[in-house]
Write an enzyme that holds these catalytic residues in place. Structure first.
Site, mmCIF file in Angstrom:
data_model
loop_
_atom_site.group_PDB
_atom_site.id
_atom_site.type_symbol
_atom_site.label_atom_id
_atom_site.label_comp_id
_atom_site.label_asym_id
_atom_site.label_seq_id
_atom_site.Cartn_x
_atom_site.Cartn_y
_atom_site.Cartn_z
ATOM 1 N N GLU A 1 40.947 16.034 49.344
ATOM 2 C CA GLU A 1 40.495 14.588 49.729
ATOM 3 C C GLU A 1 40.439 14.518 51.420
ATOM 4 O O GLU A 1 40.596 15.767 52.118
ATOM 5 C CB GLU A 1 41.901 13.836 49.200
ATOM 6 C CG GLU A 1 41.796 12.537 49.670
ATOM 7 C CD GLU A 1 42.629 11.472 48.794
ATOM 8 O OE1 GLU A 1 43.747 11.932 48.387
ATOM 9 O OE2 GLU A 1 42.273 10.226 48.696
ATOM 10 N N HIS B 1 37.185 14.900 47.726
ATOM 11 C CA HIS B 1 37.760 13.645 46.814
ATOM 12 C C HIS B 1 37.580 12.398 47.597
ATOM 13 O O HIS B 1 38.547 11.864 48.545
ATOM 14 C CB HIS B 1 39.236 14.000 46.463
ATOM 15 C CG HIS B 1 39.910 12.958 45.697
ATOM 16 N ND1 HIS B 1 39.704 12.936 44.269
ATOM 17 C CD2 HIS B 1 40.459 11.786 45.952
ATOM 18 C CE1 HIS B 1 40.430 11.943 43.870
ATOM 19 N NE2 HIS B 1 40.998 11.150 44.983
#
Ligand code: G3I
Ligand code: 9MR
Ligand code: ZN
Length: 501
Positions: free
Chosen positions: A482, A430
């Site tokens: 992420e 991400h």
């Protein structure tokens, strides 16, 4: 040096393992350790300990019919890998042209920022983009700076071909612009909302400076006052600027009660909320004592300690930056009782982590697996290494090493959580620059498993899995996949302090 591999005994009833060369020759055989089952992996795992095998070369582990990925035993085997982890900071620069191969872009976010709640504007340029998004957050940036400075100070020779002080200075120059005239520090600067997966220069929405916060102001004071020592001999004017700003922030903190940050309704980017800022205030005071030797800061820090601060390097609980500054970067002459108390607190935390690691099937030092767990275990390695620094007890070093081994591959998913590296690299982090150009930027540590299932993909795909299996290599899983500057910086710090690089 400790060398461990892990075998899932549910699918493998072997009682011993062999270390084999690339062409299949067995060079070492030993019994597998007893199996360990824990809550976070939910698996029954047996360790293969080949620590006493020292011959350099490329090998794999064979246990029953199972064969590991190949790996190397040798000196400086992480050097290339480490360069990419450091490069992520340079590639994350905001406000200037970034020459980063496929991820290159012209300067971004150079327009004036609105000051939330006022009709005023302020130009604030620079700093690193936080993570998979383009926000710039003081709480996150100061943590990343602290980790990089502590890493640099532990093994200066490691950074011969990466100018880490210039990279850190880039963030410090931005931080200086985040301070209000009265000394308070704005919590963050970002657009009002997260943008689509575009390159940063394509984000043209209005930029806003969020309200100030005690956490940001205190982290700012601690970080900038600690940074003074790294610049005072080479650029006294800059070092003075850092100290003046830190002193001004502390004056604001002395005069104002806690201001907790929460996003105003119009701003939906990251929060970094924190409703206990005693640790940040303590960190600020420790930094200022170290920089000024003025006992009033030490006295105030000691008073805060009486409120039972928890030793940690987590972005929301930064006590140990203060403790490490006092122990390793401050004049504690005549303060033997305090020194003993600080050492005792660090050792107690590290001892608990050691025991937790020993009871864990992959030697991880975490009871709960939160968002950013990979960064978290690197932060716990930092505490273990601070205890190793005090006691020279190898168990602390080995437990810290196990945390880095875990994020680099010794985990139930058999994955290296740093993008672009390892035998089965992460494909869909991400991360907006990677998503925009459809090419994964290497050297970024993914947040890793998170049992809270805090994004739609995690909810749909990971329900019912053991905590350490709650990870998915999916671009939309921001709670597990992420990347962030302060997860990379925690890995840099742990690897540097372990002497791996
Ligand atoms: O501490 C509590 C714990 O007591 C409780 O048991 C648990 C229950 O789930 O929650 C814990 O709080 C978690 C907190 O992190 C501290 O670990 C929250 O659930 C969790 O939502 C929170 O996640 C943070 C996330 O932002 C959402 O706020 C991550 O730590 C933080 O790294 C992440 O940071 C984001 C920025 O906002 C935006 N930029 C990307 C960056 C990385 O994803
Ligand atoms: O991309 C955002 C990521 O940086 C944050 O950590 C995360 C939680 O705040 O939010 C991500 O943005 C998503 C938003 O929360 C919901 N709509 C989709 C956005 C992009 O994934
Ligand atoms: Zn930018």
């Amino acid at each position: 040096e400790q060398k461990l591999a892990f075998i899932d005994s549910k699918n493998n009833d072997a009682s011993e393992f062999s270390l084999c060369t690339k062409d299949g020759k067995t060079v070492y055989t030993a019994k597998l350790k007893d199996s360990v089952t824990d809550k976070v992996s939910g698996q029954s795992i047996r360790a293969a300990d080949f620590s006493d095998f020292k011959t350099k070369g490329k090998y794999y582990i064979q246990a029953g019919s199972e064969k590991s990925f190949s790996f190397e035993i040798g000196e400086r085997i992480y050097d290339e890998f480490f360069k990419k982890i450091l490069q992520y900071f340079t590639y994350s620069r905001c406000g200037e042209e970034v020459k980063a191969g496929a991820w290159s872009h012209p300067a971004c976010h150079t327009t004036e920022a609105e000051i939330y709640g006022s009709d005023k504007k302020k130009t604030v340029i620079g700093g690193w983009h936080d993570a998979g998004d383009y926000g710039r957050y003081v709480v996150a940036g100061t943590k990343a700076v602290m980790d990089l400075l502590l890493a640099y100070d532990s093994t200066k020779e490691t950074f011969q071909d990466f100018d880490i002080l210039s990279e850190v200075r880039f963030e410090l120059e931005w931080l200086l612009q985040m301070q209000r005239e009265d000394g308070a520090v704005y919590h963050k600067i970002s657009c009002y909302n997260f943008c689509r997966f575009i390159l940063p220069n394509e984000e043209k929405d209005a930029i806003v400076l969020s309200p100030v916060s005690t956490a940001a102001t205190a982290d700012f004071a601690g970080c900038l006052s600690f940074a003074v020592r790294f610049f005072k001999d080479t650029d006294k004017a800059f070092a003075d600027k850092l100290l003046d700003a830190a002193l001004k922030a502390q004056k604001y903190l002395d005069k104002n009660s806690d201001e907790y940050y929460t996003n105003p309704p119009e701003i939906t980017t990251g929060g970094y909320g924190d409703h206990d800022v005693k640790d940040e205030r303590y960190f600020a005071l420790c930094g200022l004592y170290s920089a000024t030797k003025d006992k009033k800061y030490l006295k105030a820090a000691v008073k805060l300690r009486k409120k039972k601060l928890y030793e940690s390097y987590f972005w929301g609980c930064v006590t140990s930056y203060g403790t490490e500054i006092l122990l390793n970067y401050s004049d504690l002459k005549g303060e033997d009782k305090l020194k003993k108390e600080l050492e005792k607190a660090v050792i107690a935390r590290a001892q608990a982590l050691c025991e937790l690691s020993q009871e864990s099937s992959y030697r991880t030092a975490m009871k709960k697996v939160h968002w950013g767990s990979n960064g978290y275990v690197c932060d716990e390695a930092h505490i273990l290494l601070l205890a190793y620094n005090i006691t020279n007890e190898k168990k602390f070093y080995n437990a810290a090493l196990s945390q880095v081994d875990y994020v680099l591959g010794c985990n139930p998913l058999n994955v290296c959580y740093v993008t672009g590296l390892g035998s089965e690299p992460i494909k869909k982090p991400h991360h907006r620059p990677s998503g925009a150009v459809k090419k994964v930027m290497p050297g970024m540590l993914a947040g890793g498993p998170s049992e809270g299932l805090q994004d739609e993909v995690a909810k749909e795909k990971l329900k019912g899995k053991s905590p350490l299996l709650c990870y998915i290599d999916h671009e939309c899983s921001f709670s597990t996949n992420e990347v962030a500057i302060y997860w990379n910086s925690a890995l840099v710090c742990a690897m540097a302090k372990l002497g791996l690089v």
